[in-house]
Design a protein around this motif. Structure first.
Motif, short mmCIF file in Angstrom:
data_model
loop_
_atom_site.label_atom_id
_atom_site.label_comp_id
_atom_site.label_asym_id
_atom_site.label_seq_id
_atom_site.Cartn_x
_atom_site.Cartn_y
_atom_site.Cartn_z
N PHE B 275 0.81 -1.13 0.16
CA PHE B 275 -0.06 -0.18 0.08
C PHE B 275 0.94 1.32 0.28
O PHE B 275 1.42 1.42 0.96
N LEU B 276 0.99 1.89 -1.11
CA LEU B 276 2.09 3.10 -1.20
C LEU B 276 1.08 4.46 -0.76
O LEU B 276 -0.09 4.28 -0.49
N PRO B 277 1.79 5.50 -0.31
CA PRO B 277 1.38 6.67 0.16
C PRO B 277 -0.13 7.08 -0.55
O PRO B 277 -0.92 7.27 0.39
N GLY B 278 -0.11 7.32 -1.90
CA GLY B 278 -1.08 8.04 -2.41
C GLY B 278 -2.43 6.87 -2.35
O GLY B 278 -3.56 7.56 -2.52
N ALA B 279 -2.30 5.83 -2.08
CA ALA B 279 -3.30 5.02 -2.21
C ALA B 279 -4.29 5.17 -0.88
O ALA B 279 -5.54 4.95 -0.97
N LEU B 280 -3.67 5.51 0.18
CA LEU B 280 -4.06 5.57 1.72
C LEU B 280 -5.13 6.98 1.79
O LEU B 280 -5.85 7.07 2.58
N VAL B 281 -4.55 7.96 0.82
CA VAL B 281 -5.16 9.23 1.02
C VAL B 281 -6.63 9.33 0.69
O VAL B 281 -7.01 8.99 -0.28
N GLY B 282 -7.51 9.44 1.67
CA GLY B 282 -8.91 9.94 1.66
C GLY B 282 -9.73 8.40 1.46
O GLY B 282 -10.93 8.23 1.48
N GLN B 283 -9.08 7.25 1.41
CA GLN B 283 -9.73 6.13 1.03
C GLN B 283 -9.36 4.78 2.03
O GLN B 283 -9.29 3.86 1.61
N SER B 284 -8.42 5.14 3.27
CA SER B 284 -7.89 4.15 3.82
C SER B 284 -8.86 3.16 4.56
O SER B 284 -8.73 2.05 4.71
N ASP B 285 -10.00 3.64 4.84
CA ASP B 285 -11.18 2.80 5.48
C ASP B 285 -11.55 1.73 4.39
O ASP B 285 -11.87 0.72 4.72
#
Lengths: 498, 498
Positions: B275-285
């Motif tokens: 999971f790279l940084p951009g993937a988690l922005v605003g959609q980690s849940d």
């Protein structure tokens, strides 16, 4: 070129060890001038480490870059000129005309692979849409399969083709074409030829900007060098051409590694030739002459040498003429003293088997062409008569009937090739023979001879065990490249693939 | 269908032995009704001898005939109706909806291979003219290469897909499509399902005029049955899906045979997800929920289950939500008591490793979903944390930096798949990660999940050792057929080929 006798490790020419050996001139039994140094364990490990490091760059080179590298190797080999021809001829006792032909084949092979990988479909691209994954635009995500390079490859050259199956031979070329660095174990029967061609490859690598370590060459007269190479964890595949004993030993080491790797060992066979009744009508003398030439070509030192033939026991005109032809042929000089000795022992053993006829003379000295005849019944009782004796000899198995001929065919093990001589009517009559042989070989020849393996897209130079350790492959022709690749697929990447 | 518990040897349903075993209902731990008989050595040998005999006919069947056979198998499986669904569900504890989906996949796979071999180019035909051999009309003789069937194949089914990776699964289908008879070793975890599908195959073989022995099925709860099968001289290749221990043991037997044979063992892996940084922005849940679903799909009993993920040690929102999701999921029932026990032991061992966080509860009972977190440094010190624990668990490796993430990626062994979640900008920034993972896996997924291996032409379900014993192959998708073929070429035949 001033020979050094040293290892070629990346761009370095080095020799840290103290164990030495000499090449050998088969014509006079004398050692050649250069002293060669066996690679030390540390040198072998360094060559493999460099190859492993080079892999990260080399695997990403463009197809056109590797094609240019292969073409530069061809140019560099030609630039060695008559010196290479003379050296290969001196070390192998093969005549210069044969070595010139072999150089032509080697250079053409390099260029053929260059052309082959310039066509980007060589990676066998396959695309399919997915049902379960969508792209951000709502389109189905795609799955793209293609072939990629396996990793560093260890290659062992053959003594019988000091150019075409050696340093820049089919195994090296197909591995380099695929994107795999090569660590080459030089053949101790022609180490000087190996150094010359190895340095040509390094020159070509430098000229075309290939990474250091894309090719290395290590010397050794003992088994230690090859054994260490095959067991190094960074080596991902092995190419070998030579004896059953040598190839099987490397296979056994490779499959017992903590990480097993594929071994493509081409170990030779007796390549049976079937002369069916129609073939001999009115042309048995001509066929006998052609067959005698195939048996003795290159002093019988071909992987595809026809060491076995099968025909009717009524074909006495053919066998008589074959004996006459072989008896009239000169005794040749073999590649090495060891091969010469093995030939003599093999023939003497065959002659000691009961129930055989020996219509050619045998002095016990040198590579004298030899014919031995026996019945199907006797051949089935003595399976060793069907085994390879590397050299200019053949064993004729005489069948009393079609059924007996088929029964002999059915018990054959794996061979590189089999050949049928006959008319179209014979082919229809002997459909079962075609069917049986199809399960036994990698190449089935009609009205030709198995020697003379042309390098092209359709060639299969392989076959079921014990001819090779991997019948799913060929060591000649462009499909040889797939020995050193594996499939990968990319799923859902923007732009399709990476 | 009245179950017999016996071997299916050609058209015969027989049981000569006295050793018996029972299937097992994971939901209640009770044995199933039918008594199954272990195949005797003589029964195994007879099945292989029949397959060997059938090969001579089957290898010459037309592609359209084998396609009709595969389609008839699909029809016969569907004709088993709800009885098959119920039995597979009972024996595996997998819900009926999942088994229905798996039946759909199995039937679609049979039909896909039928379509594939109806296109005659599946044999990869290649033609080249020869320079040295002429035909009687003076034209160059031609060389025609194509793929042909290897011979009888032994197939071992997996416990986790009682239909799609079992009796009529990918290995059987690709072998039969290639022209290879199959002797199937039934899985003792779902022997009744095996008998039902095996009899469907025999019905289809009879309807479509296939030779007796083209398919046989032998039962056994002990290793003896499989070991004898793999060592039988007439078996020419092995397909296996299961554990590393089981697959490697069969490989070791096969390569030590007098005639070694290829073994395609798919032994599973942990299929790392990055999971790279951009993937988690605003959609980690949202990602945590999808990932938790992938980890626990089928009680985590997928070869491509993501047992390992890597992300930044700052991704605490993601890991916290993932822990919450996994904690909320029910404890499932696993395929067998042995698998359940191995899962419990595996998790308990992971939890005993120093330097790990354990944010999900663990009662020690049943297939409770589990999350373990650790640092890259600790994961590199404890390689067992990266090893497969078959079941609904995953290990998160938290990186302090991009360099640390890459260093972890570099030391990965071979896996079936790896996955990257990120933006296109991440992909550019982490080009080195893509490069590294390409050398480690058979399939690289972007912004998807590794579970859900679709059957299509481009799929690669394979990968470098220890994920499989042969990275050059796939066990899913139509290119799986080439595991069971080899090239042959025909030289100089009238009409081109035979």
């Amino acid at each position: 070129m001033q020979l050094t006798g040293k290892q070629l490790i990346g761009a370095d020419i080095v020799a840290e060890g103290t164990t030495t050996f000499h090449g050998y001139t088969p014509h006079n039994g004398q050692p050649t001038a250069t002293t060669f140094y066996e690679a030390t364990d540390a040198e072998i490990d360094r060559a493999v480490a460099l190859a492993d490091n080079a892999f990260w760059t080399y695997r990403k080179t463009l197809d056109v870059q590797r094609a240019a590298f292969l073409e530069a190797i061809a140019t560099e080999i030609l630039a060695l000129g008559i010196d290479l021809i003379d050296m290969a001829s001196q070390e192998s006792a093969l005549p210069t005309a044969r070595i010139e032909g072999e150089r032509g084949r080697t250079v053409a092979q390099l260029r053929l692979f260059a052309t082959f990988i310039r066509d980007e479909t060589w990676v066998r691209p396959i695309s399919s849409p997915l049902q379960l994954q969508k792209m951000p635009n709502g389109e189905p995500a795609m799955l793209h399969q293609r072939q990629i390079a396996l990793g560093p490859v260890a290659v062992f050259g053959a003594s019988n083709f000091p150019l075409a199956f050696s340093v820049a031979g089919g195994d090296t070329v197909s591995a380099l074409a695929a994107g795999c660095p090569v660590v080459f174990k030089a053949h101790p029967a022609h180490p000087a030829t190996c150094e010359m061609v190895g340095r040509a490859i390094l020159n070509a690598a430098q000229q075309t900007g290939m990474p250091g370590g894309v090719f290395s060459l290590v010397h050794g007269a003992s088994n230690r060098v090859g054994e260490r190479l095959v067991q190094h964890p960074a080596i991902k595949a092995v190419g070998f051409t030579g004896s059953f004993r040598g190839g099987k030993a490397l296979y056994d080491l490779a499959v017992r590694r903590p990480e097993p790797i594929p071994v493509y060992a081409e170990m030779g066979s007796t390549n049976p030739v079937f002369f069916l009744p129609g073939a001999l009508v009115g042309q048995s003398d001509q066929l006998a002459a052609s067959f005698a030439a195939s048996v003795t070509q290159g002093v019988g030192q071909f992987c595809t040498n026809p060491g076995l033939f099968v025909t009717s026991d009524t074909a006495t005109n053919f066998t008589t003429e074959l004996a006459r032809q072989l008896s009239a042929m000169p005794t040749g000089t073999m590649l090495t003293a060891g091969i010469q000795q093995a030939y003599s022992h093999g023939i003497m053993h065959q002659r000691s088997v009961a129930g055989t006829q020996q219509p050619t003379p045998w002095t016990g000295n040198g590579a004298q062409p030899h014919l031995l005849l026996t019945s199907v019944e006797n051949a089935l009782q003595h399976p060793e008569l069907s085994e390879e004796v590397f050299g200019p000899s053949t064993v004729g198995v005489l069948a009393q009937s079609k059924e007996e001929l088929l029964s002999f065919a059915r018990q054959l093990t794996g061979h590189l090739t089999a050949t049928i001589h006959g008319t179209e009517a014979d082919l229809a009559e002997y459909a079962d023979l075609v069917d049986i042989l199809t399960t036994k070989v990698g190449r089935l020849v009609f009205n030709g001879f198995p020697t003379g393996v042309e390098v092209n897209h359709a060639m299969v130079h392989g076959g079921p065990f014990p001819a090779t350790t991997d019948s799913r492959s060929t060591s000649v022709g462009t499909t040889a490249i797939y020995r050193f690749t594996r499939p990968i697929c990319f799923q859902g990447f923007p732009g399709g693939t990476v």
